[in-house]
Design an enzyme around this catalytic site. Structure first.
Site, mmCIF file in Angstrom:
data_model
loop_
_atom_site.group_PDB
_atom_site.id
_atom_site.type_symbol
_atom_site.label_atom_id
_atom_site.label_comp_id
_atom_site.label_asym_id
_atom_site.label_seq_id
_atom_site.Cartn_x
_atom_site.Cartn_y
_atom_site.Cartn_z
ATOM 1 C CG HIS A 1 -2.052 1.038 1.079
ATOM 2 N ND1 HIS A 1 -3.294 0.754 1.330
ATOM 3 C CD2 HIS A 1 -1.723 2.252 1.049
ATOM 4 C CE1 HIS A 1 -4.057 1.676 1.193
ATOM 5 N NE2 HIS A 1 -3.220 2.712 0.852
ATOM 6 N NE ARG B 1 1.520 20.549 -13.833
ATOM 7 C CZ ARG B 1 1.748 22.360 -13.690
ATOM 8 N NH1 ARG B 1 2.241 22.857 -14.763
ATOM 9 N NH2 ARG B 1 1.583 22.556 -12.662
ATOM 10 C CG HIS C 1 -7.953 3.508 0.172
ATOM 11 N ND1 HIS C 1 -7.395 3.146 -0.935
ATOM 12 C CD2 HIS C 1 -6.927 4.167 0.897
ATOM 13 C CE1 HIS C 1 -6.054 3.452 -1.074
ATOM 14 N NE2 HIS C 1 -5.769 4.143 -0.055
ATOM 15 C CD GLU D 1 -6.918 6.272 4.764
ATOM 16 O OE1 GLU D 1 -7.743 6.354 3.835
ATOM 17 O OE2 GLU D 1 -6.014 6.944 4.823
#
Ligand code: ADE
Ligand code: ZN
Length: 336
Positions: A18, A73, A199, A202
């Site tokens: 993770h 970018r 997820h 959390e």
């Protein structure tokens, strides 16, 4: 901290399950990119950046995370991040990692999809060649952007199917972002052979984890911390070997738990839940993988065999090829 425990943890071959690519950017990389793009509002001075990485709450953390994300970018920027992550993982004696990438957000920030893919592919090759680190990808849905982000992430994943892609994830805030709305995308991803790793738990309660399990077919859970409040859920996770990607320092730094001592990791372990230790967004939280193992071992007073078991849990819970798993387990056996 006993020096021998530190050496033991450092010598353990570890797996990271993770870690977010954007959140893995080193301070040096971020300050360099921030100088190049002063419009992004990210400090270019290391001392100021460190203060910028002090989070009032989870939403503040996400705002900072998104500002750093907007610095990326070009394919070269992505390549630099990937290779930097591999270098940092190797320094933690970690040779296999599953890395979360959020294509939809990068596309919105103006990074062309082909550039993202090119940077991931060249970075992954360099990670293996230069650092002996195998990287796998989890493409995750930014939950706050809703089902449109789910659809676009799925299409991007399946259309391009880059080498190393193993799973579909779901990140961002949980409060007000129900997991069930993303069910069709996880179903399609699973049918296409990708694993389900959202997820959940959390920043919201155990109901979110239940939904991740039932609605999204979660095979592992990102964090899952609040599962500790629901004994029936703990039993379910243990019985079905659904591993939790626990990120203790992250939870403290985003103020989801008051301290490491207050973290429910002991309770998760005592209920037989497969617990793995991870860093989430390491430089943003001042975390390292060795640091997580050490802190948990110290706080919980773990014996060496228990520390090694945490590393084994991560190998078993990974989506690495069987040969890679066997090799990692053999290396672990040589140390502990
Ligand atoms: N994106 C980056 N880090 C995250 C976290 N800890 N939780 C949810 N989304 C994230
Ligand atoms: Zn995360």
């Amino acid at each position: 901290m006993p020096e021998n425990l530190r050496a033991f943890v450092a010598a353990l071959p570890k797996v990271e399950l993770h870690v977010h690519l954007v959140g893995s950017a080193s301070m040096r990389t971020v300050t360099r990119l921030a100088r190049r793009h002063p419009d992004a509002g990210v400090p270019a001075d290391p001392a100021v950046l460190r203060r910028f990485y002090t989070f009032r709450d989870f939403d503040h953390f996400l705002t900072v995370y998104w500002a750093v994300q907007a610095l990326l970018r070009s394919a070269a920027d992505i390549h630099e991040l990937v290779v930097g992550l591999a270098r940092d993982l190797a320094a933690q004696n970690c040779r296999y990692a599953e890395v979360t990438v959020t294509p939809y957000n990068h596309l919105l920030d103006g990074l062309p999809g082909d550039d993202l893919l090119a940077g991931l592919a060249s970075g992954r090759a360099a990670a293996a060649a230069e650092h002996g680190v195998e990287l796998a990808w989890c493409f995750d849905i930014p939950g706050e952007k809703g089902p449109v982000a789910g659809r676009e992430t799925l299409v991007f994943a399946l259309r391009n199917r880059p080498e190393g892609l193993v799973s579909l994830g779901l990140g961002g805030p949980e409060v007000g972002v129900g997991r069930a709305q993303f069910a069709p995308f996880f179903t399609a991803a699973r049918e296409a052979g990708l694993h389900s790793v959202p997820h959940a738990g959390e920043t919201s309660g155990p109901a979110t984890v239940w939904s991740a399990v039932h609605d999204l077919g979660a095979e592992r859970i990102g964090h899952g911390t609040s599962s500790a409040a629901d004994p029936r859920l703990l039993a379910h996770l243990a019985e079905h070997r659904i591993a939790l990607e626990v990120c203790p320092t992250s939870n403290v730094r985003t103020r989801q738990v008051e301290s490491l001592a207050a973290h429910p990791i002991r309770r998760l372990l005592d209920h037989g839940v497969p617990v793995t230790l991870n860093t989430d967004d390491p430089p943003m939280f001042g975390a390292t993988l060795n640091g997580e193992y050490l802190a948990v071992a110290e706080t919980l007073g773990l014996r060496r065999a228990e520390v090694a078991q945490l590393a084994r849990n991560a190998v078993h819970a990974s989506f690495a090829e069987d040969t890679r798993k066997q090799a990692l387990l053999a290396q672990l056996g040589g140390v502990a």
